[in-house]
Each structure stands twice: as C-alpha cells, then as structure tokens.
Design an enzyme around this catalytic site. Structure first.
Site, PDB file in Angstrom:
ATOM      1  N   PRO A  76       0.786  -1.225   0.000  1.00 47.56           N
ATOM      2  CA  PRO A  76       0.000   0.000   0.000  1.00 47.56           C
ATOM      3  C   PRO A  76       0.825   1.285   0.000  1.00 47.56           C
ATOM      4  O   PRO A  76       1.846   1.369   0.685  1.00 47.56           O
ATOM      5  CB  PRO A  76      -0.816  -0.106   1.298  1.00 47.56           C
ATOM      6  CG  PRO A  76      -0.089  -1.075   2.147  1.00 47.56           C
ATOM      7  CD  PRO A  76       0.540  -2.049   1.195  1.00 47.56           C
ATOM      8  N   ASN A  77       0.351   2.213  -0.779  1.00 47.99           N
ATOM      9  CA  ASN A  77       0.890   3.575  -0.891  1.00 47.99           C
ATOM     10  C   ASN A  77       2.219   3.655  -1.652  1.00 47.99           C
ATOM     11  O   ASN A  77       2.727   4.747  -1.880  1.00 47.99           O
ATOM     12  CB  ASN A  77       1.033   4.241   0.497  1.00 47.99           C
ATOM     13  CG  ASN A  77      -0.279   4.268   1.242  1.00 47.99           C
ATOM     14  OD1 ASN A  77      -1.290   4.685   0.667  1.00 47.99           O
ATOM     15  ND2 ASN A  77      -0.313   3.802   2.466  1.00 47.99           N
TER      16      ASN A  77
ATOM     17  N   ASN B  38       7.909  -5.828  -0.696  1.00 49.67           N
ATOM     18  CA  ASN B  38       7.834  -4.671   0.188  1.00 49.67           C
ATOM     19  C   ASN B  38       6.356  -4.544   0.537  1.00 49.67           C
ATOM     20  O   ASN B  38       5.576  -3.986  -0.238  1.00 49.67           O
ATOM     21  CB  ASN B  38       8.358  -3.410  -0.498  1.00 49.67           C
ATOM     22  CG  ASN B  38       8.331  -2.212   0.462  1.00 49.67           C
ATOM     23  OD1 ASN B  38       7.747  -2.281   1.542  1.00 49.67           O
ATOM     24  ND2 ASN B  38       8.972  -1.126   0.052  1.00 49.67           N
TER      25      ASN B  38
ATOM     26  N   ARG C  81       5.347  10.890  -2.445  1.00 55.73           N
ATOM     27  CA  ARG C  81       5.070  10.552  -1.054  1.00 55.73           C
ATOM     28  C   ARG C  81       6.317  10.725  -0.185  1.00 55.73           C
ATOM     29  O   ARG C  81       7.300  10.005  -0.369  1.00 55.73           O
ATOM     30  CB  ARG C  81       4.628   9.075  -1.023  1.00 55.73           C
ATOM     31  CG  ARG C  81       4.381   8.541   0.332  1.00 55.73           C
ATOM     32  CD  ARG C  81       4.180   7.046   0.288  1.00 55.73           C
ATOM     33  NE  ARG C  81       3.968   6.579   1.643  1.00 55.73           N
ATOM     34  CZ  ARG C  81       4.186   5.349   2.056  1.00 55.73           C
ATOM     35  NH1 ARG C  81       4.613   4.429   1.203  1.00 55.73           N
ATOM     36  NH2 ARG C  81       3.984   5.027   3.298  1.00 55.73           N
TER      37      ARG C  81
ATOM     38  N   HIS D  42      12.603  -2.960   2.314  1.00 57.26           N
ATOM     39  CA  HIS D  42      12.023  -1.652   2.648  1.00 57.26           C
ATOM     40  C   HIS D  42      12.961  -0.576   2.147  1.00 57.26           C
ATOM     41  O   HIS D  42      14.183  -0.683   2.322  1.00 57.26           O
ATOM     42  CB  HIS D  42      11.844  -1.492   4.167  1.00 57.26           C
ATOM     43  CG  HIS D  42      10.918  -2.515   4.723  1.00 57.26           C
ATOM     44  ND1 HIS D  42       9.564  -2.438   4.552  1.00 57.26           N
ATOM     45  CD2 HIS D  42      11.161  -3.674   5.382  1.00 57.26           C
ATOM     46  CE1 HIS D  42       9.001  -3.504   5.099  1.00 57.26           C
ATOM     47  NE2 HIS D  42       9.952  -4.278   5.596  1.00 57.26           N
TER      48      HIS D  42
ATOM     49  N   TYR E 191      11.397   8.480   1.420  1.00 59.88           N
ATOM     50  CA  TYR E 191      11.379   7.404   0.423  1.00 59.88           C
ATOM     51  C   TYR E 191      12.146   7.738  -0.859  1.00 59.88           C
ATOM     52  O   TYR E 191      12.259   6.889  -1.739  1.00 59.88           O
ATOM     53  CB  TYR E 191       9.924   7.039   0.086  1.00 59.88           C
ATOM     54  CG  TYR E 191       9.173   6.512   1.289  1.00 59.88           C
ATOM     55  CD1 TYR E 191       9.579   5.331   1.917  1.00 59.88           C
ATOM     56  CD2 TYR E 191       8.088   7.206   1.825  1.00 59.88           C
ATOM     57  CE1 TYR E 191       8.910   4.853   3.037  1.00 59.88           C
ATOM     58  CE2 TYR E 191       7.414   6.731   2.944  1.00 59.88           C
ATOM     59  CZ  TYR E 191       7.838   5.561   3.545  1.00 59.88           C
ATOM     60  OH  TYR E 191       7.186   5.079   4.655  1.00 59.88           O
TER      61      TYR E 191
ATOM     62  N   ARG F  98       7.055   0.648  13.574  1.00 61.20           N
ATOM     63  CA  ARG F  98       7.638   0.072  12.342  1.00 61.20           C
ATOM     64  C   ARG F  98       8.748  -0.931  12.640  1.00 61.20           C
ATOM     65  O   ARG F  98       9.321  -1.524  11.738  1.00 61.20           O
ATOM     66  CB  ARG F  98       8.199   1.173  11.436  1.00 61.20           C
ATOM     67  CG  ARG F  98       7.154   2.139  10.928  1.00 61.20           C
ATOM     68  CD  ARG F  98       7.758   3.137   9.947  1.00 61.20           C
ATOM     69  NE  ARG F  98       6.933   4.321   9.888  1.00 61.20           N
ATOM     70  CZ  ARG F  98       5.844   4.445   9.118  1.00 61.20           C
ATOM     71  NH1 ARG F  98       5.486   3.481   8.314  1.00 61.20           N
ATOM     72  NH2 ARG F  98       5.135   5.566   9.138  1.00 61.20           N
TER      73      ARG F  98
ATOM     74  N   GLU G 115      12.382  -9.784   1.987  1.00 62.29           N
ATOM     75  CA  GLU G 115      11.629  -8.594   2.391  1.00 62.29           C
ATOM     76  C   GLU G 115      12.491  -7.358   2.160  1.00 62.29           C
ATOM     77  O   GLU G 115      13.664  -7.340   2.551  1.00 62.29           O
ATOM     78  CB  GLU G 115      11.293  -8.738   3.886  1.00 62.29           C
ATOM     79  CG  GLU G 115      10.592  -7.545   4.479  1.00 62.29           C
ATOM     80  CD  GLU G 115      10.397  -7.709   5.997  1.00 62.29           C
ATOM     81  OE1 GLU G 115      10.809  -8.751   6.568  1.00 62.29           O
ATOM     82  OE2 GLU G 115       9.835  -6.775   6.596  1.00 62.29           O
TER      83      GLU G 115
ATOM     84  N   SER H  62      13.109   2.519   3.292  1.00 63.16           N
ATOM     85  CA  SER H  62      13.629   3.254   4.447  1.00 63.16           C
ATOM     86  C   SER H  62      14.126   2.265   5.498  1.00 63.16           C
ATOM     87  O   SER H  62      13.764   1.084   5.473  1.00 63.16           O
ATOM     88  CB  SER H  62      12.523   4.132   5.042  1.00 63.16           C
ATOM     89  OG  SER H  62      11.474   3.335   5.565  1.00 63.16           O
TER      90      SER H  62
ATOM     91  N   ASP I 133       1.250 -15.592   6.599  1.00 63.75           N
ATOM     92  CA  ASP I 133       0.784 -16.970   6.420  1.00 63.75           C
ATOM     93  C   ASP I 133       0.778 -17.366   4.947  1.00 63.75           C
ATOM     94  O   ASP I 133       1.074 -18.519   4.608  1.00 63.75           O
ATOM     95  CB  ASP I 133      -0.619 -17.138   7.015  1.00 63.75           C
ATOM     96  CG  ASP I 133      -0.592 -17.199   8.544  1.00 63.75           C
ATOM     97  OD1 ASP I 133       0.512 -17.251   9.122  1.00 63.75           O
ATOM     98  OD2 ASP I 133      -1.680 -17.181   9.150  1.00 63.75           O
TER      99      ASP I 133
ATOM    100  N   ALA J 184       3.040  -0.811   4.804  1.00 65.20           N
ATOM    101  CA  ALA J 184       2.430  -0.768   6.141  1.00 65.20           C
ATOM    102  C   ALA J 184       1.940  -2.145   6.604  1.00 65.20           C
ATOM    103  O   ALA J 184       1.920  -2.428   7.812  1.00 65.20           O
ATOM    104  CB  ALA J 184       1.285   0.234   6.156  1.00 65.20           C
TER     105      ALA J 184
ATOM    106  N   HIS K 217       3.777  -4.458   9.164  1.00 66.03           N
ATOM    107  CA  HIS K 217       3.677  -4.292  10.616  1.00 66.03           C
ATOM    108  C   HIS K 217       2.335  -4.758  11.177  1.00 66.03           C
ATOM    109  O   HIS K 217       2.107  -4.659  12.372  1.00 66.03           O
ATOM    110  CB  HIS K 217       3.906  -2.814  10.972  1.00 66.03           C
ATOM    111  CG  HIS K 217       5.022  -2.182  10.199  1.00 66.03           C
ATOM    112  ND1 HIS K 217       6.322  -2.626  10.288  1.00 66.03           N
ATOM    113  CD2 HIS K 217       5.036  -1.174   9.275  1.00 66.03           C
ATOM    114  CE1 HIS K 217       7.085  -1.904   9.474  1.00 66.03           C
ATOM    115  NE2 HIS K 217       6.329  -1.025   8.848  1.00 66.03           N
TER     116      HIS K 217
ATOM    117  N   ARG L 299      13.000   4.506  12.572  1.00 63.04           N
ATOM    118  CA  ARG L 299      11.754   5.280  12.511  1.00 63.04           C
ATOM    119  C   ARG L 299      10.874   4.972  13.727  1.00 63.04           C
ATOM    120  O   ARG L 299      11.366   4.455  14.719  1.00 63.04           O
ATOM    121  CB  ARG L 299      11.069   4.986  11.174  1.00 63.04           C
ATOM    122  CG  ARG L 299      11.961   5.353   9.970  1.00 63.04           C
ATOM    123  CD  ARG L 299      11.270   5.119   8.657  1.00 63.04           C
ATOM    124  NE  ARG L 299      10.076   5.953   8.538  1.00 63.04           N
ATOM    125  CZ  ARG L 299       9.106   5.751   7.628  1.00 63.04           C
ATOM    126  NH1 ARG L 299       9.231   4.761   6.751  1.00 63.04           N
ATOM    127  NH2 ARG L 299       8.050   6.540   7.599  1.00 63.04           N
TER     128      ARG L 299
HETATM  129  C1  DQA Z   1       8.194   0.923   3.869  1.00 65.37           C
HETATM  130  C2  DQA Z   1       8.266   1.143   5.378  1.00 65.37           C
HETATM  131  C3  DQA Z   1       6.904   0.956   6.025  1.00 65.37           C
HETATM  132  O1  DQA Z   1       6.984   1.174   7.429  1.00 65.37           O
HETATM  133  C4  DQA Z   1       5.910   1.946   5.455  1.00 65.37           C
HETATM  134  O2  DQA Z   1       4.624   1.736   5.984  1.00 65.37           O
HETATM  135  C5  DQA Z   1       5.893   1.967   3.967  1.00 65.37           C
HETATM  136  C6  DQA Z   1       7.137   1.785   3.222  1.00 65.37           C
HETATM  137  C7  DQA Z   1       9.523   1.212   3.169  1.00 65.37           C
HETATM  138  O3  DQA Z   1       9.693   0.799   2.019  1.00 65.37           O
HETATM  139  O4  DQA Z   1      10.390   1.889   3.733  1.00 65.37           O
HETATM  140  O5  DQA Z   1       4.852   2.216   3.365  1.00 65.37           O
HETATM  141  O6  DQA Z   1       7.882  -0.453   3.625  1.00 65.37           O
END
Ligand code: DQA
Length: 150
Positions: A10-11, A73, A18, A99, A23, A110, A97, A101, A86, A76, A79, A106
């Site tokens: 998401p996002n 990735n 953003r 990320h 990021y 997170r 995995e 950031s 699962d 959100a 977390h 942070r």
């Molecule tokens: C993220 C870190 C997450 O905590 C956050 O909710 C994101 C992006 C990252 O790529 O740094 O949306 O996964």
C-alpha cells in the site's frame, strides 16, 4: 530462466510524491525500470504487482507457486498482516523482504515485521538498491532450494 515476482504494498504507488525525504524521489515506475534493467542483464524474468489491498496481495502470493522467488515490500502491512505472513509461509517460494527506508530508525510501530520470520532475509534502508540486491540473491540461489517443498 528464473521467474521472480516483485510485490509492492500500500501507498507505494505514490512513490515520488510521497514523503520524498523518507522514500526518495524515484517513482514506482522508476524503481521497476531499474529492476527490469538488472533482470535483463542477469537473465531473469520479473513480474511486478502493486496493490493497496491486503486481500489482493494475499491472493497474488497464494498463486505464486510457479515463481522461483518473491521480493516483497509489504509497506504498512509489514507491521500488521499475519495474513500476508501466512500466505508466504504457505507457498514455499523463497522470499526476501525489502524496505526503502530503515524501519528501525523510525517510529517504534515500524520496528516489528510479521513477514521477516518467513523470509530468507530482510533489506531495509538502502532505497532501490535493496530490490536490486534481493534480485541478485534470488537469482543465484540454487533452484533445488526453491523447489524443496513443491
Ligand atoms: C516501507 C516502510 C513501512 O513502514 C511503510 O509503511 C511503507 C514503506 C519502506 O519501504 O520503507 O509504506 O515499507
């Protein structure tokens, strides 16, 4: 040729606009182009999937049994989502995995990932390079390893 699935949660469709101080300024399309460039160099096939919906991400993972690896990735949902964890545990496809950031520098909410326990590793804080390193790593894993539970 190995096939790697790259999932963004998401996002991440908002990258570029953003919170660029966190990021960076690359859009998701820019990141995907860099991944594709490397994939072509190392002879790997990649498929991209982005969704803001937890259920759609779970559906995609559950249907990913044919892939040789997953880069995820989960943003959100990292977390919060036992469902994504699962699904990754269910498919027996090695996952890394990523990320953009450094989640450990942070907010404390997170600092916990539901996903890292079912991944072979986690890369956080290295921006787009995290995806590129994950791709190299999945590409070089012996195929038998990926297929051990199929
Ligand atoms: C993220 C870190 C997450 O905590 C956050 O909710 C994101 C992006 C990252 O790529 O740094 O949306 O996964």
């Amino acid at each position: 040729m190995k096939k790697i699935l790259v999932i963004n949660g998401p996002n991440l469709n908002m990258l570029g606009m953003r919170e660029p101080e966190i990021y960076g300024s690359l859009t998701l399309a820019d990141i995907q182009n860099k991944i594709l460039e490397l994939a072509n160099q190392i002879n790997v096939k990649v498929e991209f999937f982005q969704s803001n919906s937890e259920g759609k991400i779970i559906d995609k993972i559950c249907a990913a049994g044919d892939f040789d690896g997953i880069i995820i990735n989960a943003a959100a949902y990292t977390h919060t989502s036992i469902g994504i964890r699962d699904a990754l545990a269910a498919v027996s496809v090695e996952a890394i995995e990523v990320h953009l950031s450094n989640i450990y520098r942070r907010e404390s909410f997170r600092h916990h990932s539901y996903i890292s326990g079912v991944c072979i590793g986690q890369i956080a804080g290295l921006g787009v390079d995290g995806y590129l390193f994950a791709l190299r790593k999945l590409a070089e894993l012996p195929k038998e390893k990926n297929e051990k539970c199929k």
